[in-house]
Scaffold this motif. Structure first.
Motif, PDB file in Angstrom:
ATOM      1  N   ASP A   1       4.277  -2.571   0.262  1.00  0.00           N
ATOM      2  CA  ASP A   1       5.531  -2.897  -0.492  1.00  0.00           C
ATOM      3  C   ASP A   1       5.820  -1.875  -1.491  1.00  0.00           C
ATOM      4  O   ASP A   1       6.957  -1.779  -1.543  1.00  0.00           O
ATOM      5  N   ALA A   2       4.886  -1.262  -1.710  1.00  0.00           N
ATOM      6  CA  ALA A   2       5.148   0.182  -2.627  1.00  0.00           C
ATOM      7  C   ALA A   2       6.057   1.132  -1.857  1.00  0.00           C
ATOM      8  O   ALA A   2       6.997   1.551  -2.639  1.00  0.00           O
TER       9      ALA A   2
ATOM     10  N   ASP B   1      -4.903   6.555  -4.256  1.00  0.00           N
ATOM     11  CA  ASP B   1      -5.804   5.438  -3.913  1.00  0.00           C
ATOM     12  C   ASP B   1      -6.568   5.672  -2.693  1.00  0.00           C
ATOM     13  O   ASP B   1      -6.126   6.082  -1.624  1.00  0.00           O
TER      14      ASP B   1
ATOM     15  N   SER C   1       0.037   8.939  -3.431  1.00  0.00           N
ATOM     16  CA  SER C   1      -0.939   8.040  -4.070  1.00  0.00           C
ATOM     17  C   SER C   1      -2.358   8.593  -3.909  1.00  0.00           C
ATOM     18  O   SER C   1      -2.749   9.598  -3.325  1.00  0.00           O
TER      19      SER C   1
ATOM     20  N   ALA D   1       9.495  -0.033  -1.315  1.00  0.00           N
ATOM     21  CA  ALA D   1      10.317   0.015  -2.666  1.00  0.00           C
ATOM     22  C   ALA D   1      10.532   1.439  -2.762  1.00  0.00           C
ATOM     23  O   ALA D   1      11.986   1.777  -3.247  1.00  0.00           O
ATOM     24  N   ALA D   2       9.905   2.333  -2.637  1.00  0.00           N
ATOM     25  CA  ALA D   2      10.060   3.686  -2.798  1.00  0.00           C
ATOM     26  C   ALA D   2      11.400   4.117  -1.656  1.00  0.00           C
ATOM     27  O   ALA D   2      12.157   5.129  -2.096  1.00  0.00           O
TER      28      ALA D   2
ATOM     29  N   SER E   1       2.290  -8.612   3.312  1.00  0.00           N
ATOM     30  CA  SER E   1       3.411  -8.019   2.635  1.00  0.00           C
ATOM     31  C   SER E   1       4.896  -8.443   2.693  1.00  0.00           C
ATOM     32  O   SER E   1       4.873  -9.693   3.169  1.00  0.00           O
TER      33      SER E   1
ATOM     34  N   TYR F   1       5.944   9.194  -1.387  1.00  0.00           N
ATOM     35  CA  TYR F   1       5.357   8.216  -2.146  1.00  0.00           C
ATOM     36  C   TYR F   1       3.726   8.751  -2.213  1.00  0.00           C
ATOM     37  O   TYR F   1       3.339   8.923  -1.106  1.00  0.00           O
TER      38      TYR F   1
ATOM     39  N   GLU G   1      -0.040  -4.231  -0.817  1.00  0.00           N
ATOM     40  CA  GLU G   1       0.728  -3.767  -1.974  1.00  0.00           C
ATOM     41  C   GLU G   1       1.044  -2.257  -1.591  1.00  0.00           C
ATOM     42  O   GLU G   1       2.061  -1.680  -2.205  1.00  0.00           O
ATOM     43  N   HIS G   2       0.349  -1.680  -0.741  1.00  0.00           N
ATOM     44  CA  HIS G   2       0.667  -0.230  -0.187  1.00  0.00           C
ATOM     45  C   HIS G   2       2.069  -0.362   0.533  1.00  0.00           C
ATOM     46  O   HIS G   2       2.957   0.441   0.252  1.00  0.00           O
TER      47      HIS G   2
END
Length: 212
Positions: free
Chosen positions: A107-108, A191, A189, A111-112, A41, A187, A104-105
């Protein structure tokens, strides 16, 4: 940004022959999987927060080059505070029982957070549909949906008194309540990889059915 893998809990509910972070999922210890996701990440460094309850995990973390932080082992929140005093903030935190977490989790959520704090959560309904274990003590309402934290998040900068603005992750071994501090960005999700914390033996099979 620094990242902390929280792996100092006793893991009693899993009743495994090894320390909880060292339980294999598809042939790899959970600690190895989480560390690999963090390293792939955007975070700059990864450290493992161990305790006297997890000496073998400390050794494995050292082998992985994670530079262990040996916390007192007095519970998740206490150990988190101990570790946060030794890294820069904001900092990513993730529990070691989230073996399917992906770069990707991470990094998301970073970002949030946008320089502050963020908590990754999933709907409780999703966990129940999967058959994953749910700790009811961690469930809270978010805009009419019952959600629970995944154990992945970002702890924001310290305030003027040296306190963090949100310590939003919760170690499911400690049964602590989720902190729904409004300063923390949610955040949310759906997923399934974020919905599988390995807390009980049945969770191992669920994770192995979905690992890559």
């Amino acid at each position: 940004m620094d990242a902390l893998v929280m792996c100092g809990g006793r893991g009693t509910r899993l009743d495994a022959p090894v320390e909880k972070p060292l339980v294999d999922i598809c042939g790899r210890p959970m600690l190895d999987r989480v560390a690999a996701a963090l390293r792939d990440s955007s975070v700059e460094s990864v450290r493992a927060v161990t305790s006297p309850h997890t000496p073998n995990t400390r050794d494995r973390a050292a082998d992985l080059g994670l530079d262990p932080i040996e916390a007192p082992g007095d519970g998740y929140v206490s150990d988190l505070g101990f570790a946060l005093a030794r890294v820069s903030r904001p900092a990513v935190t993730v529990v070691s029982d989230l073996p399917l977490v992906a770069p990707e989790h991470v990094d998301a959520v970073v970002a949030a957070a946008d320089g502050g704090a963020a908590t990754a959560c999933v709907p409780v309904e999703l966990k129940r549909e999967l058959g994953a274990s749910v700790d009811d003590a961690l469930v809270f309402d978010h805009e009419g949906t019952a959600v629970c934290p995944t154990g992945l998040g970002v702890v924001g900068p310290a305030d003027a008194d040296g306190e963090t603005d949100a310590e939003t992750n919760t170690d499911t071994d400690t049964n602590t309540d989720a902190d729904t501090n409004t300063d923390s960005t949610m955040y949310l999700s759906t997923d399934t990889r974020l919905a599988l914390n390995v807390n009980r033996p049945t969770d191992i099979a669920l994770a192995e059915d979905r690992c890559e």
